[in-house]
Design a protein around this motif. Structure first.
Motif, PDB file in Angstrom:
ATOM      1  N   ARG A  59       0.736  -1.248  -0.019  1.00  0.00           N
ATOM      2  CA  ARG A  59      -0.061   0.001  -0.142  1.00  0.00           C
ATOM      3  C   ARG A  59       0.783   1.214   0.064  1.00  0.00           C
ATOM      4  O   ARG A  59       0.491   2.204  -0.626  1.00  0.00           O
ATOM      5  CB  ARG A  59      -0.779  -0.186   1.203  1.00  0.00           C
ATOM      6  N   HIS A  60       2.167   1.287   0.595  1.00  0.00           N
ATOM      7  CA  HIS A  60       2.936   2.484   0.832  1.00  0.00           C
ATOM      8  C   HIS A  60       4.194   2.147  -0.213  1.00  0.00           C
ATOM      9  O   HIS A  60       5.055   3.057  -0.167  1.00  0.00           O
ATOM     10  CB  HIS A  60       3.249   2.298   2.163  1.00  0.00           C
ATOM     11  N   ASN A  61       4.230   1.277  -1.165  1.00  0.00           N
ATOM     12  CA  ASN A  61       5.098   1.225  -2.089  1.00  0.00           C
ATOM     13  C   ASN A  61       6.653   1.021  -1.578  1.00  0.00           C
ATOM     14  O   ASN A  61       7.536   1.543  -1.631  1.00  0.00           O
ATOM     15  CB  ASN A  61       5.046   2.293  -3.118  1.00  0.00           C
ATOM     16  N   ILE A  62       6.795   0.152  -0.331  1.00  0.00           N
ATOM     17  CA  ILE A  62       8.128   0.035   0.248  1.00  0.00           C
ATOM     18  C   ILE A  62       8.716  -1.018  -0.166  1.00  0.00           C
ATOM     19  O   ILE A  62       7.976  -2.186   0.077  1.00  0.00           O
ATOM     20  CB  ILE A  62       7.547  -0.146   1.938  1.00  0.00           C
ATOM     21  N   PRO A  63       9.965  -0.848  -0.519  1.00  0.00           N
ATOM     22  CA  PRO A  63      10.523  -2.092  -1.359  1.00  0.00           C
ATOM     23  C   PRO A  63      11.329  -2.857  -0.002  1.00  0.00           C
ATOM     24  O   PRO A  63      11.579  -2.260   1.043  1.00  0.00           O
ATOM     25  CB  PRO A  63      11.637  -1.366  -1.934  1.00  0.00           C
ATOM     26  N   GLN A  64      11.347  -4.000  -0.134  1.00  0.00           N
ATOM     27  CA  GLN A  64      12.069  -4.873   0.747  1.00  0.00           C
ATOM     28  C   GLN A  64      13.511  -4.501   1.310  1.00  0.00           C
ATOM     29  O   GLN A  64      13.872  -4.620   2.431  1.00  0.00           O
ATOM     30  CB  GLN A  64      12.121  -6.566   0.254  1.00  0.00           C
ATOM     31  N   ARG A  65      14.219  -3.896   0.313  1.00  0.00           N
ATOM     32  CA  ARG A  65      15.439  -3.471   0.386  1.00  0.00           C
ATOM     33  C   ARG A  65      15.453  -2.422   1.586  1.00  0.00           C
ATOM     34  O   ARG A  65      16.466  -2.478   2.389  1.00  0.00           O
ATOM     35  CB  ARG A  65      15.872  -2.833  -0.871  1.00  0.00           C
ATOM     36  N   GLU A  66      14.378  -1.771   2.075  1.00  0.00           N
ATOM     37  CA  GLU A  66      14.324  -0.954   2.690  1.00  0.00           C
ATOM     38  C   GLU A  66      14.245  -1.490   4.371  1.00  0.00           C
ATOM     39  O   GLU A  66      15.014  -1.262   5.332  1.00  0.00           O
ATOM     40  CB  GLU A  66      13.366   0.082   2.896  1.00  0.00           C
ATOM     41  N   VAL A  67      13.644  -2.602   4.318  1.00  0.00           N
ATOM     42  CA  VAL A  67      13.670  -3.368   5.537  1.00  0.00           C
ATOM     43  C   VAL A  67      14.826  -4.195   5.739  1.00  0.00           C
ATOM     44  O   VAL A  67      15.214  -3.974   7.023  1.00  0.00           O
ATOM     45  CB  VAL A  67      12.351  -4.700   5.285  1.00  0.00           C
TER      46      VAL A  67
END
Length: 207
Positions: A59-67
């Motif tokens: 929903r927030h366009n957050i890539p796994q790389r950020e995690v």
């Protein structure tokens, strides 16, 4: 069905993760409440929590790389856990939940601060998003891409005025996807669609 930790963990690079929950939460207010949320999440079905996190990231366009950058988790393991419910030890799930509880607070703060008329970059800084997290965070969302692909079918090289109109449409769609008012679009922070980003999207598409 609840999925329990399994031993050995094929994704373990060492006996313990390099980072701790304290590393992720340090320097931010509200940590006592976040720790309570983390403890509650650790008691729940891991697969249920994973699906909630996956939906939130989409929903927030957050890539796994950020995690991965924030938690130090193995990206392959993270992907398997979020998409298939592959077991993850409590210590690692604690890191994931620490990131998620902090991220939810940051995003909520961004849209609240955006009401003041502050710019997107300043909004993230005021919300406590670290400089490392702000770098390279932009990711085209499905809603924006649908708008751009449709526009590309009619005009491969839009004018500046047309690009600016597409910016408005994209940011409106991104806000609607998140359930917030388009008037607070600066709350998108690093994911705010700009005229330069639209220009580059069309330029890359024409190659």
């Amino acid at each position: 069905e609840k999925r329990e930790d399994q031993d050995p963990d094929p994704y373990d690079q060492s006996s313990t993760p390099e980072r701790t929950i304290d590393d992720i939460l340090k320097g931010t207010p509200g940590n006592e409440e976040r720790r309570k949320k983390i403890e509650e999440l650790l008691k729940q079905d891991p697969w249920r929590a994973a699906k909630h996190i996956k939906n939130y990231m989409a929903r927030h366009n957050i890539p796994q790389r950020e995690v991965v950058d924030s938690t130090g988790l193995n990206q392959s393991h993270l992907s398997q856990h979020l998409n298939k419910g592959t077991p993850m030890k409590n210590q690692k799930r604690g890191l994931l939940y620490a990131w998620w509880t902090k991220k939810q607070d940051e995003v909520a703060a961004q849209f609240k601060i955006a009401r003041s008329g502050m710019g997107a970059e300043q909004v993230e800084e005021a919300a406590g998003v670290s400089p490392r997290a702000r770098r390279n965070r932009f990711k085209w969302g499905p809603a924006s891409q649908r708008i751009l692909y449709e526009a590309y079918q009619h005009q491969r090289n839009p004018t500046k005025e047309e690009r600016e109109e597409l910016v408005k449409k994209c940011n409106r769609a991104e806000c609607n996807q998140r359930g917030v008012s388009p008037s607070h679009a600066n709350g998108l922070g690093s994911n705010l669609v700009t005229e330069v980003r639209v220009y580059n999207w069309f330029a890359n598409r024409r190659k």
